[in-house]
Scaffold this motif. Structure first.
Motif, PDB file in Angstrom:
ATOM      1  N   GLU A  81      27.999  37.827  35.487  1.00  0.00           N
ATOM      2  CA  GLU A  81      28.176  38.207  36.889  1.00  0.00           C
ATOM      3  C   GLU A  81      29.075  37.190  37.576  1.00  0.00           C
ATOM      4  O   GLU A  81      28.873  35.972  37.464  1.00  0.00           O
ATOM      5  N   LYS A  82      30.052  37.743  38.313  1.00  0.00           N
ATOM      6  CA  LYS A  82      30.989  36.865  39.005  1.00  0.00           C
ATOM      7  C   LYS A  82      30.840  36.997  40.514  1.00  0.00           C
ATOM      8  O   LYS A  82      30.928  36.010  41.244  1.00  0.00           O
ATOM      9  N   ASN A  83      30.571  38.256  40.957  1.00  0.00           N
ATOM     10  CA  ASN A  83      30.459  38.481  42.395  1.00  0.00           C
ATOM     11  C   ASN A  83      29.501  39.646  42.631  1.00  0.00           C
ATOM     12  O   ASN A  83      29.562  40.660  41.935  1.00  0.00           O
ATOM     13  N   SER A  85      27.774  42.270  45.613  1.00  0.00           N
ATOM     14  CA  SER A  85      27.657  42.810  46.971  1.00  0.00           C
ATOM     15  C   SER A  85      26.389  43.660  46.971  1.00  0.00           C
ATOM     16  O   SER A  85      26.370  44.764  46.418  1.00  0.00           O
ATOM     17  N   THR A  96      30.599  42.509  40.221  1.00  0.00           N
ATOM     18  CA  THR A  96      31.783  42.225  39.397  1.00  0.00           C
ATOM     19  C   THR A  96      31.375  41.341  38.229  1.00  0.00           C
ATOM     20  O   THR A  96      30.654  40.346  38.395  1.00  0.00           O
ATOM     21  N   THR A 107      33.792  46.282  37.158  1.00  0.00           N
ATOM     22  CA  THR A 107      33.010  46.426  38.397  1.00  0.00           C
ATOM     23  C   THR A 107      32.073  47.627  38.274  1.00  0.00           C
ATOM     24  O   THR A 107      32.480  48.700  37.812  1.00  0.00           O
TER      25      THR A 107
END
Length: 679
Positions: A81-83, A85, A96, A107
């Protein structure tokens, strides 16, 4: 010899060398084709595997240069996991991911259901059957909703007689205290449907203490349920429903009683007969009961159809009614009472006294035979009709016959004609039947008694010819009293007397009419198959009239005992037998046996001349034995098939009895032969 030994040694050595060489070849390889060794592989080249492509390592033997390749599978992406929401119940989220080896990025869309916050508290309804729930932390929608689940803690133990106190607590925080009143915990054991006397009843017992109770859960019926005019619940007589109306209206001239249905008409007619409602028509005053028939708009013919249903076991037996008087919209009817009309007229003429008495049946060895000796003790009172459930008060022979033929237990008024006739009939039955007899046997003995002891009163019939309507009811010959006390009567009184005797033995027996004649029908299981069938019995015709004038005689015959409607219609067609159809064959002559030639038993039906001759031989011996010293006329009776030659039969009769007269009657597919012996 030495040559062979050397060859043998050579072969043994050769085999050993070959075996050793094979062992060496399996354990290694040859260097340059000469030296044996073990492979020594070394990596000589390689390519690393990636996320998407396989890699490999190539190995080679440093001794013999043999090679092989080992494949290295692709590693696949290692996403991290990078980002993020975050998603809610109101909006989608995004996540992401990036591969830690190759850096590839992907994504994904995220979704979320309603959810309560971890520290959210329960919201609850303050009701025992209520629910509890939480609110969604994003939109406020109810979540985790469910009914209260209580843990019960006993504060004070209760029972059926003492109040109890209990605390009910739910996980949501809602709790309450319940006070249980001392009461039973009933369970229904059975339910009884409502009747005209009680409502629907539930019978219960307490599961805790065993207490029982009966609770009415529905009101009682607002009507009676009748069977044979009697309510099956309260035993009320349906006829009594009309007593007050008949009594009140019957006292006024030309009174009207409205009839609303055929069933009610039948009930009213039963009432008139059973209770002998008196009309002054017999005194020519013109006073009658009048029944309107405007309930269905039909003509008076419809009433005639109903009133002539005199045969049916379940219909009104409107016997001894006057010819109905028909008005524009009413129907008049009256019935006299034989309580005051019981004197035999002086003008009544008896039949000729020189009647032949048939006696042969009294000596026949038969399963149906009785010799007239007492079969019951003189104090016997246990007659079967006394076991009937429903009672009817009676005072005349007509009402006595009505009660017995309709399945009632008659209760005779003390000192009445009904009591006198009932006592006389019971005394007859004490002498001719017993409780071991079948119904058919009993009927046969009653038929014989009637034929032998009752004479037809031809003078009574002649006397009424041309007289006003109702004159016949001034003669006792029309009532059962004449049969039991005078030994005479006409078809109406004889058939009623037969019905009274059969009814006392609890045998279904009704009267039917047709062609100005009356006879009976009985319901019995003659073939012993467990099913009862109707049969015609004509006790009046048990005495057959022969000759005329001062030479007129009556001959007893069995030909009219238990026959069919079809056979009876040859002499008297009936128009009202549809409710009790007699269609089953029974041959009395095949059921009367006598001894012939030792112990062999033969019946009184001859299929051919040989059998007819045996019967005649029996009668010849019987006649000589019984009448050799007594100068008495006698009738010898048997039946023979129509295939028997009449001329040959006459010759055989003459050869045994000389010049005698005999009567030949039609009987089924045969003839009945009555030989008249005048000693």
């Amino acid at each position: 010899m030495s040559y062979k030994k050397n060859l043998k040694k050579f072969l043994i050595i050769l085999i050993a060398v070959c075996a050793a060489f094979s062992a060496l070849s399996l354990s290694g390889c040859f260097n340059g084709g000469n030296d044996e060794h073990t492979h020594k592989y070394e990596a000589v080249s390689e390519r690393a595997a990636t996320c998407t492509d396989d890699g490999f390592i190539k190995y080679r033997c440093s001794v013999c240069y043999d090679t092989y390749i080992k494949t290295l599978p692709a590693l696949k992406h290692d996403y991290k996991e990078k980002n993020i929401s975050a998603a809610t119940c109101l909006a989608e989220g995004k996540i992401t991911y990036e591969c830690s080896r190759c850096g590839k990025v992907k994504t994904e869309t995220a979704y979320a259901d309603h959810a309560a916050a971890e520290d959210a508290t329960w919201i609850y309804e303050e009701a025992e059957d209520g629910v509890h729930y939480k609110l969604c932390k994003w939109c406020g929608t109810k979540v985790d909703e469910e009914k209260h689940k209580f843990t019960v803690t006993t504060l004070v133990e209760g029972n059926c007689l003492t109040d109890g106190e209990y605390e009910y607590a739910c996980v949501c925080g809602y709790s309450f205290t319940k006070i249980t009143l001392g009461e039973h915990d009933y369970e229904v054991d059975k339910t009884v449907e409502p009747t005209c006397e009680t409502g629907r009843l539930e019978y219960k017992h307490c599961l805790r203490c065993g207490d029982t109770c009966v609770v009415e859960t529905a009101p009682k019926l607002d009507h009676h349920v009748y069977e044979a005019h009697i309510c099956v619940y309260c035993e009320r007589d349906m006829l009594s429903d009309y007593f007050e109306e008949f009594t009140e209206r019957g006292n006024s001239d030309k009174s009207l009683i409205n009839v609303e249905s055929e069933d009610e008409l039948i009930c009213l007619m039963d009432y008139v007969l059973a209770y002998e409602v008196i009309s002054d028509q017999s005194k020519n005053k013109g006073k009658q009961f009048r029944l309107t028939y405007d309930y269905d708009g039909t003509s008076s013919v419809y009433f005639n159809e109903v009133l002539t249903k005199k045969t049916a076991y379940s219909y009104a037996l409107v016997i001894n009614t006057y010819s109905p008087v028909i008005g524009s919209d009413w129907f008049g009817i009256g019935i006299p009472s034989n309580d005051v009309l019981n004197e035999k007229t002086a003008n009544s003429i008896t039949c000729n006294d020189g009647v032949y008495e048939q006696e042969f049946l009294a000596e026949v060895d038969s399963a149906l035979y009785t010799d007239g000796a007492d079969k019951r003790s003189s104090d016997f009172t246990d007659f079967k009709y006394k076991n009937r459930k429903y009672e009817m008060n009676v005072s005349s022979s007509n009402s006595l016959y009505y009660a017995l033929s309709h399945g009632y237990k008659p209760i005779a008024k003390e000192g009445s004609d009904a009591e006198k006739v009932l006592i006389a009939a019971e005394n007859v039955l004490k002498k001719i039947v017993n409780d071991d007899m079948s119904d058919v046997n009993k009927l046969w003995e009653i038929y014989k008694w009637t034929g032998k002891n009752v004479r037809y009163d031809y003078g009574a019939v002649t006397y009424t010819n041309g007289k006003p309507a109702g004159t016949n009811y001034t003669l006792q010959a029309w009532f059962a009293e004449s049969v039991f006390f005078n030994g005479s009567g006409i078809c109406d009184s004889i058939s009623k007397a037969f019905g009274i005797l059969a009814g006392i033995e609890d045998i279904v027996c009704v009267q039917t009419v047709g062609n100005s004649h009356a006879w009976n029908k009985v319901l019995v299981d003659a073939d012993k198959d467990g099913v009862k069938e109707w049969y015609v019995v004509d006790p009046t015709y048990a005495n057959l009239k022969t000759g005329s004038g001062d030479k007129a005689n009556e001959l007893f015959t069995a030909a009219y005992f238990m026959i069919t409607d079809e056979e009876k219609s040859k002499t008297d067609p009936s128009t009202n037998s549809k409710d009790a159809v007699a269609g089953t064959d029974f041959n009395i002559y095949k059921n009367i046996n006598y001894k012939s030639g030792g112990d062999s038993s033969t019946d009184l039906y001859a299929s051919d001349l040989t059998e007819a001759s045996k019967i005649l031989d029996y009668y010849k011996d019987y006649y000589k034995l019984k009448y050799r010293t007594v100068k008495t006329p006698v009738i010898l009776e048997f039946a023979c098939d129509k295939s028997v030659n009449s001329t040959e039969l006459g010759i055989r009769i003459s050869s045994r009895f000389g010049s005698v007269s005999y009567v030949k009657l039609e009987y089924k597919s045969a003839y009945v032969i009555l030989i008249i012996l005048n000693v």
